[in-house]
Each structure stands twice: as C-alpha cells, then as structure tokens.
Design a protein around this motif. Structure first.
Motif, PDB file in Angstrom:
ATOM      1  N   SER A   1       0.802  -1.225   0.000  1.00  0.00           N
ATOM      2  CA  SER A   1       0.000   0.000   0.000  1.00  0.00           C
ATOM      3  C   SER A   1       0.833   1.272   0.000  1.00  0.00           C
ATOM      4  O   SER A   1       0.391   2.304  -0.484  1.00  0.00           O
ATOM      5  CB  SER A   1      -0.949   0.006   1.216  1.00  0.00           C
ATOM      6  N   ASN A   2       2.062   1.225   0.547  1.00  0.00           N
ATOM      7  CA  ASN A   2       2.862   2.461   0.597  1.00  0.00           C
ATOM      8  C   ASN A   2       4.295   2.300   0.088  1.00  0.00           C
ATOM      9  O   ASN A   2       5.062   3.265   0.114  1.00  0.00           O
ATOM     10  CB  ASN A   2       2.898   3.019   2.026  1.00  0.00           C
ATOM     11  N   GLY A   3       4.673   1.134  -0.374  1.00  0.00           N
ATOM     12  CA  GLY A   3       5.991   0.949  -0.980  1.00  0.00           C
ATOM     13  C   GLY A   3       7.121   0.661  -0.011  1.00  0.00           C
ATOM     14  O   GLY A   3       8.244   0.389  -0.443  1.00  0.00           O
ATOM     15  N   HIS A   4       6.855   0.684   1.309  1.00  0.00           N
ATOM     16  CA  HIS A   4       7.937   0.484   2.277  1.00  0.00           C
ATOM     17  C   HIS A   4       8.554  -0.907   2.159  1.00  0.00           C
ATOM     18  O   HIS A   4       9.778  -1.062   2.104  1.00  0.00           O
ATOM     19  CB  HIS A   4       7.416   0.724   3.694  1.00  0.00           C
ATOM     20  N   GLY A   5       7.711  -1.930   2.126  1.00  0.00           N
ATOM     21  CA  GLY A   5       8.229  -3.295   2.005  1.00  0.00           C
ATOM     22  C   GLY A   5       8.972  -3.516   0.700  1.00  0.00           C
ATOM     23  O   GLY A   5       9.983  -4.223   0.664  1.00  0.00           O
ATOM     24  N   THR A   6       8.475  -2.894  -0.379  1.00  0.00           N
ATOM     25  CA  THR A   6       9.145  -3.012  -1.676  1.00  0.00           C
ATOM     26  C   THR A   6      10.535  -2.401  -1.629  1.00  0.00           C
ATOM     27  O   THR A   6      11.499  -2.965  -2.154  1.00  0.00           O
ATOM     28  CB  THR A   6       8.301  -2.322  -2.763  1.00  0.00           C
ATOM     29  N   ASN A   7      10.647  -1.234  -0.974  1.00  0.00           N
ATOM     30  CA  ASN A   7      11.957  -0.586  -0.855  1.00  0.00           C
ATOM     31  C   ASN A   7      12.921  -1.422  -0.018  1.00  0.00           C
ATOM     32  O   ASN A   7      14.118  -1.502  -0.326  1.00  0.00           O
ATOM     33  CB  ASN A   7      11.810   0.804  -0.248  1.00  0.00           C
ATOM     34  N   ILE A   8      12.414  -2.034   1.049  1.00  0.00           N
ATOM     35  CA  ILE A   8      13.261  -2.887   1.883  1.00  0.00           C
ATOM     36  C   ILE A   8      13.785  -4.064   1.045  1.00  0.00           C
ATOM     37  O   ILE A   8      14.975  -4.398   1.095  1.00  0.00           O
ATOM     38  CB  ILE A   8      12.478  -3.403   3.110  1.00  0.00           C
ATOM     39  N   PHE A   9      12.912  -4.691   0.281  1.00  0.00           N
ATOM     40  CA  PHE A   9      13.328  -5.805  -0.574  1.00  0.00           C
ATOM     41  C   PHE A   9      14.367  -5.359  -1.608  1.00  0.00           C
ATOM     42  O   PHE A   9      15.393  -6.023  -1.800  1.00  0.00           O
ATOM     43  CB  PHE A   9      12.121  -6.418  -1.279  1.00  0.00           C
TER      44      PHE A   9
ATOM     45  N   SER B   1      15.051   1.886   9.162  1.00  0.00           N
ATOM     46  CA  SER B   1      14.488   0.739   8.438  1.00  0.00           C
ATOM     47  C   SER B   1      15.473   0.249   7.387  1.00  0.00           C
ATOM     48  O   SER B   1      15.644  -0.960   7.170  1.00  0.00           O
ATOM     49  CB  SER B   1      13.177   1.130   7.746  1.00  0.00           C
ATOM     50  N   TYR B   2      16.123   1.211   6.733  1.00  0.00           N
ATOM     51  CA  TYR B   2      17.003   0.868   5.619  1.00  0.00           C
ATOM     52  C   TYR B   2      18.390   0.448   6.101  1.00  0.00           C
ATOM     53  O   TYR B   2      19.027  -0.417   5.490  1.00  0.00           O
ATOM     54  CB  TYR B   2      17.050   2.046   4.646  1.00  0.00           C
TER      55      TYR B   2
END
Length: 650
Positions: free
Chosen positions: A396-404, A554-555
């Motif tokens: 929904s907000n791209g956070h998990g995608t950026n982590i991956f 997070s990153y």
C-alpha cells in the motif's frame, strides 16, 4: 520478468567467455596455409560466441524465451563439437557435460589455448560439412560487386576486417540510421550507459562496453565543440556522431566524426544566432546528455522562432543539474560506499559452480507492508497475513518493496520470502498477532535463516517477543529497526530487545561511515548495550526508479541483514566451511555481532559504525585475479575464525 542469470546456458557462456578471454592465442587463428577457409570462419564464429557481453539482466518473457531457445540450440551444437581433456569434476546438473568439462579444465590448467585452429589440440573440432558449419559471416572477395547486388534493398552491412580476409553480413538496419551500425554511434553509447556514473546498480547489471570518466567526458565535449565550429549548420544529434576504430575495450580517444545526409540543414536561418538557434540548442542538448548519461527527449525545430519552449525546457534541465551538483559530494561518497561493498561481494560471493548440497542459498523473510507486483523477480514465496484470501502481491505504501530492493542490492543471490503484515503505515489492533503468526510461519514453513522487521511498536508486545525467542532457538537471526523519531519516544519494540541480545538492531550512518550531523531521526543508543550498538548506512540512499532518497533506520536494518546474509552464505562455501570452528554460532545474535565488531573500526557518538569491506583486504597490485581472490577469501576466513573465538568480547 525473468533474469538472464536464471539461464544455465547464459551462465555457462559467460563463464567460458571469462575463462577464454585472456587464454586465446593472438593474431590469425592459424599459420597452416593448408587449412580451408571454413576453419578460419569457424574460428571467427567461436570467438564471437564466447565474447562476454554486457546486456540488461532483465528481459520480458517473450524475448527471454526466444533468447533461451537460441542459447539451448547453440549449447547443444557446441557440446557435440567440444573436445575437452578428461576432467574428474563430479556429476553435471545440465545437458552440456562436454562444455562443463571444458570450463573445469580452463579453471584448473593455465596457459594459452586454441579454439578450432592452431598447432596444439584445439578445444573444438571443425564440423565435417559446410551444412554443419552454418556460419552467418561470409567472405567478401569483391566488396564493390556485393554492394551493387544489395543496393536498394534497405539492408545494412556489418564488416569484420582481419589480416586473413574481409568478412561481412547483411541485415535489416537497426533504428533510423541506414548504412551505419548504430552500435558505433554516440547515441548508442549513451543508451548503453557509457556516460553514467559508476555506481552499485551499474556493477550489478554489468559494466557498459565503454566507460567515460569525468575527464574523458570533458575531453569529448571539447572535441564536439570543434565539430560545432567546423559544421555549425550540421545535425549535431547523437545519432549522427560516430567514432573511428570502434572498440569495446576503452573510451574513444580519436576525434568523433559526423554522418551527413541529403536532408535540409537544421536551421532555416543559419547566421541568426538567437537563443532559439537549432544548432546551438542541439549542441546544448548533446552536452547535457553526456553529463546526465541518458538521452533527453526534446523536439527542436529548424525555425528559431519556434524553439522558445525547447529553450525553456533546457534551462529547467540546467537548473536541475546545478541542484544535483550541489549535493555531488554526498552522491560520490554513496557511490564509493556501494563500490567498496561490491569489491567485498566479489570476494565472498559463492559462485553457482562452487555450490554443493551443503551450501544452499541463504533464505530471508521480509515481514513488512508486502511488495509491488512488478518486483516479483527473485521472490520465492509471498504470503498475505493481513488478508489470507488475497493471493496477489500488494504494497500500500511501498515500504516493504523498498526494503526488498535494498536487500537484493546488497545480497542479490539470496532466496527471499515476503510476508505482508502491516496494512499501512500504522499498526492496527491485529498487527502484533499477525507479526507473531508471520514469524512462526517464516520459521516453520519457509525455514529461513534471517527475519527482517524494519518496523515496530511503541509498546512491548509479549506475543511478538515470544515468537522471536522461538526463532532464536531455531538458529534464526532477527533484525529489527530502532525507530526514526530521535529521542521523541522510546526505541521501537522489538528493536529495543537488542539490549538483551535477542535481536540485531542497527542504527544509521551516512555514506562517510559516521553518525549524521544533518539527519536527526537516529535515536540515542542504550547505555547498557554499548557493545551491541552497531550502525550502518541508512541515509540518502538512492534506488533505481525512486525520485527521493531513502532515509531511516528501516534501511540501515535492511542493509545490515544483507551483510549478515553474505557472511552466512560465505561460511557455507565448500572450500572454507571445514576451516571454521563453531560455524553454527554465526546463526546466533552474539556470533554475528562478533563479526560486525570486526567491521566497526570506529565509534562515533556511541555508535559502532560499520564499514563491511574492512574484513576483506585489497588485492595486491599485479597479482593474477584468481590468486588474489583466493588470498582475500583466506583473509576473510581468518577474520570469521578469530571473531567466533572471541565471541564473548564482541
């Protein structure tokens, strides 16, 4: 969208090309005048086939299938023609045992080799008939006659000039330029990335055929300036500019030349040098393309009066360039950070041919906001814990995608498992129970080595803590971020459990490996856990296709998890795992922190700032590449061995 690296045939060709690159005899393939021309042609074809090409890693499914089919046919043909010495290398997991044996022979025995011609035993036998040869290149005894025969057919000619003959092939023209291979043009070099800065993304996708340094770009700009003075009314678009003596091995040193045609000149008023003069605008556009390293989509009219909009657009681009230049120091240091990491990865990476049953890929679970549908390459499994009925990837907000994306940038050959636990940016009453369920699922079903929790709760959640305890008992490392609100609140849970040695919690540094003086999201470390307080890059990280840089613990947590995955993977290397006592301790928090301690040479504001590459010494100048890598690997083994011996004082 599949990756070329998934193709056994592609990996085999790249490996053989790498091994043959410095091993082939120079000059004409054969001094034997009695050998037929077909043997010479076959030698040329083999050398072309085993050239190491730098192409995009990702293809759409149709192009991948078409390319893969061609590779299979070529591998089957060459496997039948290969004549490798007998090498005892164990079973082969694909249909090309002769090519596999050839690769093992080249890896083990140094020295120059012959492909199909020469005095020594060649590696490939010449096909017995011309039908078997089926070479696309043909000798051109009379090029003028050949040109007359092809005139008016809209084909382009590619020539290969050798001391022993002139060879060529006819094909449909590529792009709008006829009669000239676009491979040689400045436009093609820009498209291939020859002018982009050398960063980690470039290293992952493979270096372009030529790479222009800042100095080389400036030299080229001066040469193009002379072209402008000599041919001010010519079309100075990048597609019309070529280089003599084109070579893939180095940037152009010779002057560029312009390709002319019979079209009208680019300006209807060549001597009115106003702000909209098309030649000047075209030249300015060309210089900006060299600086940015990419083609600028801008329409320029031959009439000065119609170029006001194009002029304004160029001025906007120049302003953007000035803004980016103001932050060039930070960008350069970030590129250097990832370049240093890439050098380390080249040493500790376990190559596909080096793995056995005891060295499977490291398995990483990312429990976050999910993942976007277009990022599924490299994902082993996806599970939506928020809505078990939903089988489609969602973020929904791209956070998990950026982590991956960031994890894959650090450790691209791990196996990734994605769990959607967070519905949005804030926790719901169900989120703690969903996280507990996901942690247990990652442990029991996915059987992962690492769990990444790049988010957390303001208050303690007993069920989450108990699930992490169960993961610890199963020798699974859990990484959890501390928070991004400075000292406005407590450390997030479960990140604060790092004080008790239950999780690995990573704070943020900038790309200069220091705690930031400009960012304020880092919370202060726990006074009682100074020896466990590690920090790694988490500031101003640029990812491909993102306009804004990533900032936050997070990153840094994701990067730290990727570094840990690299260490775990290397520890399973068949050549080194028996040299590491208590190797299972690397799957414990204190074991991995002991290794992190060897990466942290400085403490800054209470944070033990990590530079992962310090455990890998630089290669000695002039040393052969393979020997240098083996020495560096042995040094890393020593670091891991000593760290595990000193585990209690990490």
């Amino acid at each position: 969208m599949p990756y070329l690296i998934e193709s056994i045939e592609w990996r085999l060709f790249q490996e053989l090309g790498r091994l043959l690159k410095a091993r082939l005899r120079r000059g004409p393939p054969s001094e034997d005048i009695g050998r037929p021309l077909q043997a010479e042609l076959f030698e040329v074809e083999l050398r072309q086939a085993f050239m190491v090409y730098d192409v995009s890693e990702k293809l759409n499914q149709n192009k991948y299938d078409e390319f893969q089919e061609s590779l299979k046919r070529l591998c089957l043909l060459l496997n039948d023609l290969a004549r490798p010495p007998i090498v005892d290398g164990g079973p082969v997991a694909h249909a090309y045992p002769a090519l596999d044996a050839l690769a093992k022979h080249l890896e083990l025995f140094p020295g120059q080799v012959d492909l199909a011609t020469g005095f020594d035993d060649p590696l490939f036998q010449l096909p017995e008939t011309e039908d078997e040869l089926n070479a696309p290149m043909s000798s051109i005894p009379d090029i003028c006659e050949d040109l007359r025969q092809q005139m008016g057919q809209g084909k382009s000619l590619t020539l290969l000039v050798k001391e022993y003959g002139l060879f060529g092939t006819w094909g449909a023209p590529i792009g709008p330029v006829k009669g000239m291979s676009s491979k040689e043009s400045l436009h093609q070099l820009i498209m291939e990335g020859a002018f982009k800065p050398l960063d980690f993304n470039t290293l992952l996708s493979g270096a372009p055929p030529a790479k222009f340094s800042t100095r080389a770009k400036r030299e080229l700009a001066v040469k193009l300036g002379f072209c402008l003075m000599d041919f001010f009314d010519a079309d100075l678009a990048s597609k019309q500019i070529y280089f003599l003596n084109y070579s893939n091995s180095r940037p152009r040193k010779e002057p560029p030349y312009l390709a002319f045609n019979s079209k009208p000149p680019p300006s209807s008023d060549p001597y009115n040098f106003g702000m909209g003069h098309p030649a000047l605008l075209s030249f300015a556009k060309l210089l900006l393309e060299l600086d940015f390293g990419e083609v600028i989509d801008l329409s320029i009219s031959p009439h000065n009066s119609k170029n006001s909009e194009a002029y304004v657009k160029l001025m906007v681009i120049v302003e953007r360039l000035e803004q980016e230049r103001s932050d060039s120091t930070a960008t350069d240091s970030l590129n250097r950070w990832f370049a240093e990491l890439a050098n380390m990865n080249a040493v500790v990476r376990v190559k596909p041919g080096e793995r056995d049953s005891g060295s499977p890929h490291i398995r990483i679970a990312i429990l976050d906001t999910g993942i976007e549908n277009q990022c599924l390459n490299g994902i082993k499994e996806y599970e939506d814990f928020v809505d078990r009925r939903n089988e489609s990837p969602l973020d929904s907000n791209g956070h998990g995608t950026n982590i991956f994306s960031l994890l894959r940038k650090v450790c691209d050959d791990a196996d990734f498992f994605i769990g959607r636990v967070w519905e949005g940016t804030k926790a719901t009453p169900d989120t703690p129970l969903l996280m507990e369920e996901a942690i247990d699922y990652a442990r029991k079903v996915w059987k992962v080595d690492i769990i990444v929790l790049s988010s957390g709760f303001q208050t303690a959640k007993k069920s989450v803590g108990e699930a992490i305890e169960r993961a610890n008992m199963a020798r699974i490392l859990t990484f959890a971020s501390p928070s991004n609100y400075g000292n406005m609140g407590d450390l997030y849970y479960p990140g604060r459990l790092y004080g008790h040695g239950k999780v690995i919690c990573l704070f943020s540094t900038n790309s200069m490996v220091k705690s930031s003086t400009t960012k304020t999201f880092n919370p202060s470390p726990l006074d009682t856990a100074a020896h466990r307080t590690f920090a790694i890059l988490g500031e101003d990280i640029f990812l491909e296709n993102l306009r804004e840089p990533l900032n936050g613990t997070s990153y840094s947590t994701a990067i730290g998890a990727g570094i840990a995955a690299r260490i775990l993977d290397f520890s399973r290397h068949p050549r080194f795992r028996d040299k590491l006592e208590n190797i299972d301790d690397l799957w414990k928090v204190e074991g991995m922190l002991a290794v992190f301690g060897r990466m942290a040479k400085r403490t800054d504001n209470g944070y033990r700032c990590m530079a992962p590459w310090v455990i890998c010494p630089r290669a000695e100048e002039g040393m052969e590449r393979r020997e240098a890598r083996e020495r560096q690997q042995s040094a890393v083994v020593d670091v891991l061995r000593n760290a595990l011996k000193d585990i209690d004082r990490a």
